[in-house]
Design an enzyme around this catalytic site. Structure first.
Site, PDB file in Angstrom:
ATOM      1  N   LYS A   1       0.788  -1.183   0.048  1.00  0.00           N
ATOM      2  CA  LYS A   1      -0.072   0.233  -0.085  1.00  0.00           C
ATOM      3  C   LYS A   1       0.899   1.204   0.157  1.00  0.00           C
ATOM      4  O   LYS A   1       2.068   1.300   0.153  1.00  0.00           O
ATOM      5  CB  LYS A   1      -0.848  -0.095   1.160  1.00  0.00           C
ATOM      6  CG  LYS A   1      -2.237  -1.285   1.194  1.00  0.00           C
ATOM      7  CD  LYS A   1      -3.098  -1.084   2.317  1.00  0.00           C
ATOM      8  CE  LYS A   1      -4.064  -2.063   2.328  1.00  0.00           C
ATOM      9  NZ  LYS A   1      -4.993  -1.882   3.495  1.00  0.00           N
TER      10      LYS A   1
ATOM     11  N   TYR B   1     -12.304  -2.158  -4.165  1.00  0.00           N
ATOM     12  CA  TYR B   1     -12.966  -2.184  -2.982  1.00  0.00           C
ATOM     13  C   TYR B   1     -14.582  -2.207  -2.901  1.00  0.00           C
ATOM     14  O   TYR B   1     -15.111  -1.753  -1.917  1.00  0.00           O
ATOM     15  CB  TYR B   1     -12.255  -1.001  -1.866  1.00  0.00           C
ATOM     16  CG  TYR B   1     -10.781  -1.456  -1.318  1.00  0.00           C
ATOM     17  CD1 TYR B   1     -10.821  -2.376  -0.556  1.00  0.00           C
ATOM     18  CD2 TYR B   1      -9.732  -0.665  -1.847  1.00  0.00           C
ATOM     19  CE1 TYR B   1      -9.429  -2.866  -0.230  1.00  0.00           C
ATOM     20  CE2 TYR B   1      -8.591  -0.915  -1.473  1.00  0.00           C
ATOM     21  CZ  TYR B   1      -8.416  -2.159  -0.639  1.00  0.00           C
ATOM     22  OH  TYR B   1      -7.258  -2.297  -0.033  1.00  0.00           O
TER      23      TYR B   1
ATOM     24  N   PHE C   1     -15.723   3.849   6.101  1.00  0.00           N
ATOM     25  CA  PHE C   1     -14.322   4.021   5.803  1.00  0.00           C
ATOM     26  C   PHE C   1     -13.942   4.047   4.403  1.00  0.00           C
ATOM     27  O   PHE C   1     -12.847   4.166   3.951  1.00  0.00           O
ATOM     28  CB  PHE C   1     -13.304   3.327   6.859  1.00  0.00           C
ATOM     29  CG  PHE C   1     -13.370   1.939   6.262  1.00  0.00           C
ATOM     30  CD1 PHE C   1     -13.032   1.127   5.291  1.00  0.00           C
ATOM     31  CD2 PHE C   1     -14.017   0.992   7.333  1.00  0.00           C
ATOM     32  CE1 PHE C   1     -12.989  -0.105   5.261  1.00  0.00           C
ATOM     33  CE2 PHE C   1     -14.295  -0.304   7.371  1.00  0.00           C
ATOM     34  CZ  PHE C   1     -13.789  -1.018   6.248  1.00  0.00           C
TER      35      PHE C   1
ATOM     36  N   ARG D   1       2.393  -6.102   9.595  1.00  0.00           N
ATOM     37  CA  ARG D   1       1.903  -5.084  10.081  1.00  0.00           C
ATOM     38  C   ARG D   1       2.172  -4.638  11.445  1.00  0.00           C
ATOM     39  O   ARG D   1       2.384  -3.551  11.663  1.00  0.00           O
ATOM     40  CB  ARG D   1       0.170  -5.245  10.201  1.00  0.00           C
ATOM     41  CG  ARG D   1      -0.421  -5.164   8.638  1.00  0.00           C
ATOM     42  CD  ARG D   1      -1.926  -5.601   8.586  1.00  0.00           C
ATOM     43  NE  ARG D   1      -2.561  -5.396   7.343  1.00  0.00           N
ATOM     44  CZ  ARG D   1      -3.510  -5.839   6.970  1.00  0.00           C
ATOM     45  NH1 ARG D   1      -4.192  -6.878   7.874  1.00  0.00           N
ATOM     46  NH2 ARG D   1      -4.175  -5.526   5.848  1.00  0.00           N
TER      47      ARG D   1
ATOM     48  N   ASN E   1      -2.191   0.483   6.661  1.00  0.00           N
ATOM     49  CA  ASN E   1      -1.804  -0.725   7.248  1.00  0.00           C
ATOM     50  C   ASN E   1      -0.696  -1.534   6.244  1.00  0.00           C
ATOM     51  O   ASN E   1      -0.771  -2.792   6.481  1.00  0.00           O
ATOM     52  CB  ASN E   1      -2.882  -1.499   7.872  1.00  0.00           C
ATOM     53  CG  ASN E   1      -3.841  -1.996   6.903  1.00  0.00           C
ATOM     54  OD1 ASN E   1      -3.763  -1.709   5.706  1.00  0.00           O
ATOM     55  ND2 ASN E   1      -5.054  -2.843   7.361  1.00  0.00           N
TER      56      ASN E   1
ATOM     57  N   HIS F   1      -2.219  -5.375   1.503  1.00  0.00           N
ATOM     58  CA  HIS F   1      -3.728  -6.074   1.324  1.00  0.00           C
ATOM     59  C   HIS F   1      -3.454  -7.557   1.100  1.00  0.00           C
ATOM     60  O   HIS F   1      -2.378  -7.907   0.342  1.00  0.00           O
ATOM     61  CB  HIS F   1      -4.295  -5.465   0.408  1.00  0.00           C
ATOM     62  CG  HIS F   1      -5.414  -6.074  -0.263  1.00  0.00           C
ATOM     63  ND1 HIS F   1      -6.799  -6.393   0.325  1.00  0.00           N
ATOM     64  CD2 HIS F   1      -5.461  -7.247  -1.374  1.00  0.00           C
ATOM     65  CE1 HIS F   1      -7.400  -7.174  -0.492  1.00  0.00           C
ATOM     66  NE2 HIS F   1      -6.895  -7.629  -1.149  1.00  0.00           N
TER      67      HIS F   1
ATOM     68  N   GLU G   1      -9.439 -11.063  -7.666  1.00  0.00           N
ATOM     69  CA  GLU G   1      -8.484  -9.901  -7.396  1.00  0.00           C
ATOM     70  C   GLU G   1      -7.279 -10.000  -8.461  1.00  0.00           C
ATOM     71  O   GLU G   1      -6.991  -8.845  -9.038  1.00  0.00           O
ATOM     72  CB  GLU G   1      -8.047  -9.806  -6.065  1.00  0.00           C
ATOM     73  CG  GLU G   1      -9.187  -9.438  -4.918  1.00  0.00           C
ATOM     74  CD  GLU G   1      -8.895  -9.374  -3.573  1.00  0.00           C
ATOM     75  OE1 GLU G   1      -7.925  -9.581  -3.131  1.00  0.00           O
ATOM     76  OE2 GLU G   1      -9.929  -9.054  -2.960  1.00  0.00           O
TER      77      GLU G   1
HETATM   78  P1  RTP Z   1      -6.947  -6.077   3.125  1.00  0.00           P
HETATM   79  O1  RTP Z   1      -8.387  -6.379   2.752  1.00  0.00           O
HETATM   80  O2  RTP Z   1      -6.586  -4.555   3.173  1.00  0.00           O
HETATM   81  O3  RTP Z   1      -6.073  -7.028   3.162  1.00  0.00           O
HETATM   82  O4  RTP Z   1      -7.307  -5.852   5.079  1.00  0.00           O
HETATM   83  P2  RTP Z   1      -8.204  -6.582   5.823  1.00  0.00           P
HETATM   84  O5  RTP Z   1      -8.898  -8.074   5.038  1.00  0.00           O
HETATM   85  O6  RTP Z   1      -7.283  -7.038   7.020  1.00  0.00           O
HETATM   86  O7  RTP Z   1      -9.391  -5.547   6.316  1.00  0.00           O
HETATM   87  P3  RTP Z   1     -10.844  -5.271   5.733  1.00  0.00           P
HETATM   88  O8  RTP Z   1     -11.883  -5.576   6.702  1.00  0.00           O
HETATM   89  O9  RTP Z   1     -11.186  -6.165   4.338  1.00  0.00           O
HETATM   90  O10 RTP Z   1     -10.645  -3.896   5.408  1.00  0.00           O
HETATM   91  C1  RTP Z   1      -9.993  -3.411   4.062  1.00  0.00           C
HETATM   92  C2  RTP Z   1      -9.126  -2.505   4.452  1.00  0.00           C
HETATM   93  O11 RTP Z   1      -9.893  -1.115   4.880  1.00  0.00           O
HETATM   94  C3  RTP Z   1      -9.362  -0.312   5.862  1.00  0.00           C
HETATM   95  N1  RTP Z   1      -9.969  -0.126   6.936  1.00  0.00           N
HETATM   96  N2  RTP Z   1     -10.256   0.849   7.660  1.00  0.00           N
HETATM   97  N3  RTP Z   1     -10.745   2.967   9.466  1.00  0.00           N
HETATM   98  C4  RTP Z   1     -11.250   1.710   9.956  1.00  0.00           C
HETATM   99  O12 RTP Z   1     -11.702   1.424  10.627  1.00  0.00           O
HETATM  100  C5  RTP Z   1     -10.794   0.782   8.738  1.00  0.00           C
HETATM  101  N4  RTP Z   1     -11.113  -0.611   8.863  1.00  0.00           N
HETATM  102  C6  RTP Z   1     -10.848  -1.087   7.658  1.00  0.00           C
HETATM  103  C7  RTP Z   1      -7.954  -1.079   6.159  1.00  0.00           C
HETATM  104  O13 RTP Z   1      -7.058  -0.535   5.459  1.00  0.00           O
HETATM  105  C8  RTP Z   1      -8.376  -2.467   5.557  1.00  0.00           C
HETATM  106  O14 RTP Z   1      -6.965  -3.247   5.332  1.00  0.00           O
HETATM  107 MG    MG Z   2     -10.051  -7.752   3.224  1.00  0.00          MG
END
Ligand code: RTP
Ligand code: MG
Length: 140
Positions: free
Chosen positions: A11, A51, A59, A104, A114, A117, A128
């Site tokens: 990222k 996304y 968010f 992370r 973070n 992804h 993807e």
């Molecule tokens: P990723 O998709 O990026 O691998 O991360 P993840 O599965 O761990 O998290 P996900 O729930 O899919 O959320 C996608 C990305 O959105 C951002 N996020 N921001 N501000 C917030 O509360 C919040 N929550 C999620 C994060 O960058 C997350 O990686």
């Molecule tokens: Mg995710």
């Protein structure tokens, strides 16, 4: 365990800090092979399309703005049980909750910035990968 593929993004918070190599080293040390890689600057269409599953989340705007703020590196990773292997080395979404030794924990700045992804299922990995790569760009 079968050799499978997953999709990864390094990222903007990581490319900005010149951590492309350091993050990739952690992926490789975890047993993942980079079989495709390119540096891109995401368009609004790419960020919002990629996304789309999160479009109702509060968010979403912040997330897509961040992802198009600076270049990213999109990668296809191959290895045994690649989706889980990658999720394990990435660590928890919120770096405050990430285990020692994870990407992370070591590099992420916040839940938004973070560092990486990673696909969350083999089905999403295939979707993807196809979103960013043609078959002839992947060399296994
Ligand atoms: P990723 O998709 O990026 O691998 O991360 P993840 O599965 O761990 O998290 P996900 O729930 O899919 O959320 C996608 C990305 O959105 C951002 N996020 N921001 N501000 C917030 O509360 C919040 N929550 C999620 C994060 O960058 C997350 O990686
Ligand atoms: Mg995710």
């Amino acid at each position: 365990m079968a050799v499978t593929r997953t999709f990864s993004i390094i990222k903007p918070d990581a490319t900005r800090r010149n951590l492309t190599g350091a993050v990739t080293a952690k992926l490789e040390e975890a047993g993942l092979r980079v079989v495709a890689s390119k540096r891109i600057h995401m368009t609004k269409e790419q960020a919002e399309g990629f996304y789309a599953v999160h479009k109702e989340r509060p968010f979403f705007g912040e997330l897509t703005e961040f992802m198009m703020s600076e270049p990213v590196v999109v990668q296809v990773l191959e290895g045994e049980d690649a989706v889980k292997r990658n999720r394990d080395v990435m660590g928890a979404t919120n770096p405050a909750e990430a285990d020692e030794g994870t990407i992370r924990k070591e590099f992420a700045l916040s839940i938004g910035e973070n560092t990486v992804h990673g696909s969350d299922s083999e089905e999403n990995a295939a979707i993807e990968i196809a979103f960013f790569f043609n078959d002839d760009e992947i060399v296994g």
